[in-house]
Write an enzyme that holds these catalytic residues in place. Sequence first.
Site, PDB file in Angstrom:
ATOM      1  N   ASN A 186       0.863  -1.189   0.000  1.00 11.49           N
ATOM      2  CA  ASN A 186       0.000   0.000   0.000  1.00 11.49           C
ATOM      3  C   ASN A 186       0.902   1.243   0.000  1.00 11.49           C
ATOM      4  O   ASN A 186       1.702   1.442   0.922  1.00 11.49           O
ATOM      5  CB  ASN A 186      -0.878  -0.033   1.258  1.00 11.49           C
ATOM      6  CG  ASN A 186      -1.827   1.145   1.318  1.00 11.49           C
ATOM      7  OD1 ASN A 186      -1.421   2.269   1.082  1.00 11.49           O
ATOM      8  ND2 ASN A 186      -3.072   0.898   1.656  1.00 11.49           N
ATOM      9  N   THR A 244      -8.210   3.738   8.233  1.00  5.27           N
ATOM     10  CA  THR A 244      -9.446   2.963   8.273  1.00  5.27           C
ATOM     11  C   THR A 244      -9.612   2.352   9.665  1.00  5.27           C
ATOM     12  O   THR A 244      -8.725   1.651  10.138  1.00  5.27           O
ATOM     13  CB  THR A 244      -9.389   1.848   7.205  1.00  5.27           C
ATOM     14  OG1 THR A 244      -8.973   2.430   5.995  1.00  5.27           O
ATOM     15  CG2 THR A 244     -10.722   1.183   7.040  1.00  5.27           C
ATOM     16  N   GLU A 278     -11.035  -9.392   2.984  1.00  9.66           N
ATOM     17  CA  GLU A 278      -9.760  -9.019   3.589  1.00  9.66           C
ATOM     18  C   GLU A 278     -10.033  -8.890   5.081  1.00  9.66           C
ATOM     19  O   GLU A 278     -10.806  -8.020   5.510  1.00  9.66           O
ATOM     20  CB  GLU A 278      -9.213  -7.711   3.017  1.00  9.66           C
ATOM     21  CG  GLU A 278      -7.889  -7.347   3.706  1.00  9.66           C
ATOM     22  CD  GLU A 278      -7.104  -6.260   3.007  1.00  9.66           C
ATOM     23  OE1 GLU A 278      -7.090  -6.234   1.762  1.00  9.66           O
ATOM     24  OE2 GLU A 278      -6.496  -5.448   3.726  1.00  9.66           O
ATOM     25  N   HIS A 298      -5.688   3.546  -1.605  1.00  5.34           N
ATOM     26  CA  HIS A 298      -7.028   3.906  -1.135  1.00  5.34           C
ATOM     27  C   HIS A 298      -7.318   5.317  -1.635  1.00  5.34           C
ATOM     28  O   HIS A 298      -6.705   6.284  -1.170  1.00  5.34           O
ATOM     29  CB  HIS A 298      -7.042   3.853   0.399  1.00  5.34           C
ATOM     30  CG  HIS A 298      -8.370   4.136   1.013  1.00  5.34           C
ATOM     31  ND1 HIS A 298      -8.599   4.099   2.359  1.00  5.34           N
ATOM     32  CD2 HIS A 298      -9.574   4.470   0.451  1.00  5.34           C
ATOM     33  CE1 HIS A 298      -9.861   4.394   2.620  1.00  5.34           C
ATOM     34  NE2 HIS A 298     -10.476   4.632   1.473  1.00  5.34           N
ATOM     35  N   ARG A 300      -9.350   8.048  -1.202  1.00  6.96           N
ATOM     36  CA  ARG A 300     -10.332   8.507  -0.208  1.00  6.96           C
ATOM     37  C   ARG A 300     -11.168   9.643  -0.767  1.00  6.96           C
ATOM     38  O   ARG A 300     -10.723  10.412  -1.614  1.00  6.96           O
ATOM     39  CB  ARG A 300      -9.620   8.988   1.058  1.00  6.96           C
ATOM     40  CG  ARG A 300      -8.876   7.903   1.814  1.00  6.96           C
ATOM     41  CD  ARG A 300      -8.257   8.510   3.062  1.00  6.96           C
ATOM     42  NE  ARG A 300      -9.288   8.986   3.946  1.00  6.96           N
ATOM     43  CZ  ARG A 300      -9.750   8.314   5.005  1.00  6.96           C
ATOM     44  NH1 ARG A 300      -9.231   7.147   5.323  1.00  6.96           N
ATOM     45  NH2 ARG A 300     -10.700   8.809   5.743  1.00  6.96           N
ATOM     46  N   ASP A 332      -0.114   4.454  -0.124  1.00 12.00           N
ATOM     47  CA  ASP A 332      -0.833   5.681   0.256  1.00 12.00           C
ATOM     48  C   ASP A 332       0.078   6.704   0.936  1.00 12.00           C
ATOM     49  O   ASP A 332      -0.013   7.909   0.678  1.00 12.00           O
ATOM     50  CB  ASP A 332      -1.944   5.358   1.266  1.00 12.00           C
ATOM     51  CG  ASP A 332      -3.103   4.605   0.650  1.00 12.00           C
ATOM     52  OD1 ASP A 332      -3.142   4.455  -0.585  1.00 12.00           O
ATOM     53  OD2 ASP A 332      -3.974   4.154   1.418  1.00 12.00           O
ATOM     54  N   HIS A 333       0.944   6.201   1.835  1.00 17.45           N
ATOM     55  CA  HIS A 333       1.690   7.168   2.652  1.00 17.45           C
ATOM     56  C   HIS A 333       2.898   7.767   1.934  1.00 17.45           C
ATOM     57  O   HIS A 333       3.513   8.705   2.436  1.00 17.45           O
ATOM     58  CB  HIS A 333       2.028   6.563   4.013  1.00 17.45           C
ATOM     59  CG  HIS A 333       0.765   6.318   4.793  1.00 17.45           C
ATOM     60  ND1 HIS A 333      -0.173   7.316   4.983  1.00 17.45           N
ATOM     61  CD2 HIS A 333       0.245   5.205   5.354  1.00 17.45           C
ATOM     62  CE1 HIS A 333      -1.203   6.822   5.655  1.00 17.45           C
ATOM     63  NE2 HIS A 333      -0.976   5.538   5.879  1.00 17.45           N
ATOM     64  N   ARG A 341      -6.938  12.876   0.666  1.00 16.95           N
ATOM     65  CA  ARG A 341      -5.854  13.384   1.511  1.00 16.95           C
ATOM     66  C   ARG A 341      -4.475  12.857   1.079  1.00 16.95           C
ATOM     67  O   ARG A 341      -3.477  13.438   1.403  1.00 16.95           O
ATOM     68  CB  ARG A 341      -6.102  13.082   2.979  1.00 16.95           C
ATOM     69  CG  ARG A 341      -6.032  11.611   3.320  1.00 16.95           C
ATOM     70  CD  ARG A 341      -6.022  11.394   4.812  1.00 16.95           C
ATOM     71  NE  ARG A 341      -7.322  11.614   5.411  1.00 16.95           N
ATOM     72  CZ  ARG A 341      -7.722  10.982   6.521  1.00 16.95           C
ATOM     73  NH1 ARG A 341      -6.927  10.139   7.131  1.00 16.95           N
ATOM     74  NH2 ARG A 341      -8.921  11.198   7.016  1.00 16.95           N
ATOM     75  N   HIS A 359      -3.846  -4.527   7.658  1.00 23.94           N
ATOM     76  CA  HIS A 359      -3.980  -3.393   8.581  1.00 23.94           C
ATOM     77  C   HIS A 359      -3.131  -3.594   9.825  1.00 23.94           C
ATOM     78  O   HIS A 359      -3.355  -4.539  10.571  1.00 23.94           O
ATOM     79  CB  HIS A 359      -5.432  -3.111   8.983  1.00 23.94           C
ATOM     80  CG  HIS A 359      -5.640  -1.647   9.200  1.00 23.94           C
ATOM     81  ND1 HIS A 359      -5.218  -1.007  10.328  1.00 23.94           N
ATOM     82  CD2 HIS A 359      -6.162  -0.687   8.400  1.00 23.94           C
ATOM     83  CE1 HIS A 359      -5.493   0.276  10.231  1.00 23.94           C
ATOM     84  NE2 HIS A 359      -6.057   0.500   9.062  1.00 23.94           N
ATOM     85  N   GLU A 389      -8.671   0.327  -3.044  1.00 24.39           N
ATOM     86  CA  GLU A 389      -9.534   0.382  -1.852  1.00 24.39           C
ATOM     87  C   GLU A 389     -10.466   1.565  -1.996  1.00 24.39           C
ATOM     88  O   GLU A 389     -10.032   2.662  -2.368  1.00 24.39           O
ATOM     89  CB  GLU A 389      -8.699   0.590  -0.593  1.00 24.39           C
ATOM     90  CG  GLU A 389      -7.904  -0.605  -0.164  1.00 24.39           C
ATOM     91  CD  GLU A 389      -7.091  -0.298   1.087  1.00 24.39           C
ATOM     92  OE1 GLU A 389      -7.278   0.766   1.699  1.00 24.39           O
ATOM     93  OE2 GLU A 389      -6.246  -1.126   1.415  1.00 24.39           O
TER      94      GLU A 389
HETATM   95  N1  PXP Z   1      -5.862  -3.098   4.082  1.00 25.76           N
HETATM   96  C1  PXP Z   1      -6.827  -2.162   4.184  1.00 25.76           C
HETATM   97  C2  PXP Z   1      -8.202  -2.521   3.786  1.00 25.76           C
HETATM   98  C3  PXP Z   1      -6.523  -0.849   4.613  1.00 25.76           C
HETATM   99  O1  PXP Z   1      -7.509   0.073   4.705  1.00 25.76           O
HETATM  100  C4  PXP Z   1      -5.191  -0.531   4.913  1.00 25.76           C
HETATM  101  C5  PXP Z   1      -4.836   0.865   5.321  1.00 25.76           C
HETATM  102  O2  PXP Z   1      -5.107   1.741   4.281  1.00 25.76           O
HETATM  103  C6  PXP Z   1      -4.217  -1.539   4.790  1.00 25.76           C
HETATM  104  C7  PXP Z   1      -4.586  -2.822   4.396  1.00 25.76           C
HETATM  105  C8  PXP Z   1      -2.784  -1.280   5.090  1.00 25.76           C
HETATM  106  O3  PXP Z   1      -2.650  -1.004   6.466  1.00 25.76           O
HETATM  107  P1  PXP Z   1      -1.268  -0.525   7.047  1.00 25.76           P
HETATM  108  O4  PXP Z   1      -0.940   0.788   6.395  1.00 25.76           O
HETATM  109  O5  PXP Z   1      -1.527  -0.391   8.511  1.00 25.76           O
HETATM  110  O6  PXP Z   1      -0.255  -1.583   6.715  1.00 25.76           O
END
Ligand code: PXP
Length: 251
Positions: free
Chosen positions: A7, A101, A151, A43, A45, A9-10, A49, A190, A70
């Site tokens: 992921n 989330t 998931e 994701h 959103r 996102d960050h 963001r 997560h 996502e």
């Molecule tokens: N799976 C889902 C459905 C999520 O919403 C997230 C966070 O966006 C992740 C996995 C990844 O989580 P983490 O960033 O804590 O590894």
Amino acid sequence: MIRLGINVDHIATVRQARRAEVPDPVEVALLAEKAGADGITVHLREDRRHIQERDVELLRQRLRTKLNLEMAVTPAMVLFAEKLRPNDACFVPEKREELTTEGGLDVAAHRRKIRDAVRHLQGAGIRVSLFVDPEQVQIEASYEAGAHAVEIHTGMYCNAVGDERDKQLEAVVAAAKLAQSMGLEVHGGHGLNYENVLPVAEIPAIVELNIGHSIVARAVIVGIERAVREMKGLLNKAVGAQHAAPLPDKP
Ligand code: PXP
């Protein structure tokens, strides 16, 4: 072998902090693929963001593995996904104020809406997973909604300590088993990190883990020395740098 979805996102969170062009989540996704990632997760959103629509469109064009989008269960996002056609979509709950989330999707409470959205996307050839807490009622409702996969939310396991952690792991194991017995593909994610991932990865029913924050955090740690050295090397080449007086010793 278990699949690892990264992921990114960050990466976009850091970029958006400056509304800059770097770091680019697409570039990072391609490097992650080179390093062995089996897929890339983002994701998109509602508040935009971190990940932006353009990122998702570029990822769709450039990934060699697969794109897992996502998304919230909203008409606008369903329409977006239908047009974009990611390989996979994962429905997640979304609240504006949350840091990330929080909790799984309450499939049991919104059966009809979720079933319709699942049908819509799967009709367009997109495999849909539902991000749910490790609870029997949610797994059963996901099956009834016609999803390809669940998931399982591993956040409660990751946050727990001592005996509570074992209990939470048991809940993930039981939910994974139940989902597999119903013919659902089983994913997890997560809060997973380098310290807590193995017991989850060893659950036989789980075929895919999606991990973001801990890997991005680790990338900063393993990359910072090189990044500083490169900047220092550049400064050392600056005209006049050789004349710079060394800092005086502290008295
Ligand atoms: N799976 C889902 C459905 C999520 O919403 C997230 C966070 O966006 C992740 C996995 C990844 O989580 P983490 O960033 O804590 O590894």
